[in-house]
Design a protein around this motif. Structure first.
Motif, PDB file in Angstrom:
ATOM      1  N   SER A 189       0.727  -1.337  -0.013  1.00  0.00           N
ATOM      2  CA  SER A 189       0.042   0.003  -0.189  1.00  0.00           C
ATOM      3  C   SER A 189       0.825   1.253  -0.103  1.00  0.00           C
ATOM      4  O   SER A 189       2.142   1.287   0.100  1.00  0.00           O
ATOM      5  N   ARG A 221      -4.239   7.506   6.223  1.00  0.00           N
ATOM      6  CA  ARG A 221      -4.929   7.345   4.814  1.00  0.00           C
ATOM      7  C   ARG A 221      -3.951   6.519   3.984  1.00  0.00           C
ATOM      8  O   ARG A 221      -2.762   6.688   3.460  1.00  0.00           O
ATOM      9  N   GLN A 264      -3.651   3.771   0.562  1.00  0.00           N
ATOM     10  CA  GLN A 264      -4.252   3.540  -0.744  1.00  0.00           C
ATOM     11  C   GLN A 264      -3.790   2.096  -1.170  1.00  0.00           C
ATOM     12  O   GLN A 264      -2.317   1.890  -0.926  1.00  0.00           O
ATOM     13  N   PRO A 318      -7.929   1.764  -7.515  1.00  0.00           N
ATOM     14  CA  PRO A 318      -7.254   2.095  -6.228  1.00  0.00           C
ATOM     15  C   PRO A 318      -8.564   2.084  -5.323  1.00  0.00           C
ATOM     16  O   PRO A 318      -9.582   2.545  -5.370  1.00  0.00           O
ATOM     17  N   GLU A 329      -9.154   3.939  -1.400  1.00  0.00           N
ATOM     18  CA  GLU A 329      -8.419   4.739  -0.343  1.00  0.00           C
ATOM     19  C   GLU A 329      -9.259   4.439   0.862  1.00  0.00           C
ATOM     20  O   GLU A 329     -10.463   4.451   1.170  1.00  0.00           O
ATOM     21  N   HIS A 355     -13.492   4.149  -3.641  1.00  0.00           N
ATOM     22  CA  HIS A 355     -13.216   2.778  -4.423  1.00  0.00           C
ATOM     23  C   HIS A 355     -14.039   2.930  -5.535  1.00  0.00           C
ATOM     24  O   HIS A 355     -14.897   3.738  -5.851  1.00  0.00           O
TER      25      HIS A 355
END
Length: 203
Positions: A72, A92, A94, A101, A103, A122
């Motif tokens: 990630s 945060r 990803q 992706p 998040e 998403h």
């Protein structure tokens, strides 16, 4: 009324209207910005127990910017505190899901236990991977209270990958990505605990 006079009146009305609009914008803009920020804060902070902090975490960003991890990328984060002592961090993260992706916002208490997680963005398949965005998500709630040591590195995976966690039905890739993102964040927190918790009393 002559044509020139009429044009002059119209010009004055137009200028007056523009000035009035500008004045209203200047008066209301701060209030609108505060309300939008409050909505954003409620949206982001709902995974933090209300009694766990008394500051405004969004006003205490962490120095994180696109930090690459194993599975990630950390995009940023915030520090929560209570009575001047750091109580949690919000990271945060990803990850790469089935549709693109994902998040995530991941809340970790000062003792390293997971307080909660939620998707912020998403593009997962409706009815399958997109169920991570359900509120509440029973699947995501199953990770609350877990830590790097519980269940341990080997346990942070799907049962089909010899880990300890079930997957969302029909959403193996999404489930695996989210678990890896949470695990990455817990490992990063453990390795950078002092830096992330800092000392908010002196900020």
């Amino acid at each position: 009324m002559s044509r020139a006079t009429g044009l002059g009146v119209l010009l004055l009305l137009a200028v007056g209207g523009a000035c009035g609009t500008f004045f209203v914008q200047q008066v209301t803009a701060p209030r609108i910005e505060r309300e939008q920020r409050a909505i954003q804060a409620r949206e982001l902070l709902q995974i933090l127990p209300a009694e766990s902090y008394d500051n405004q975490p969004l006003d205490h960003p962490l120095p994180l910017d696109n930090v690459p991890l194993n599975h990630s990328t950390l995009l940023g984060g915030y520090r929560a505190s209570r009575n001047g002592q750091a109580s949690a961090v919000l990271l945060r993260s990803q990850v790469s899901g089935y549709g693109g992706p994902i998040e995530l916002l991941i809340a970790i208490a000062a003792d390293g236990k997971l307080l909660g997680s939620k998707p912020l963005r998403h593009a997962e398949t409706p009815g399958l991977g997109a169920r991570i965005a359900e509120r509440p998500s029973a699947w995501l709630q199953g990770f609350i209270g877990k830590s790097l040591e519980d269940p341990g590195d080997a346990g942070w995976g799907l049962k089909k990958d010899h880990g300890q966690f079930d997957q969302m039905a029909g959403a193996t890739i999404t489930s695996r990505a989210v678990i890896e993102g949470i695990h990455d964040s817990l490992r990063y927190f453990d390795a950078h605990r002092e830096q992330l918790l800092g000392n908010p009393a002196h900020e």
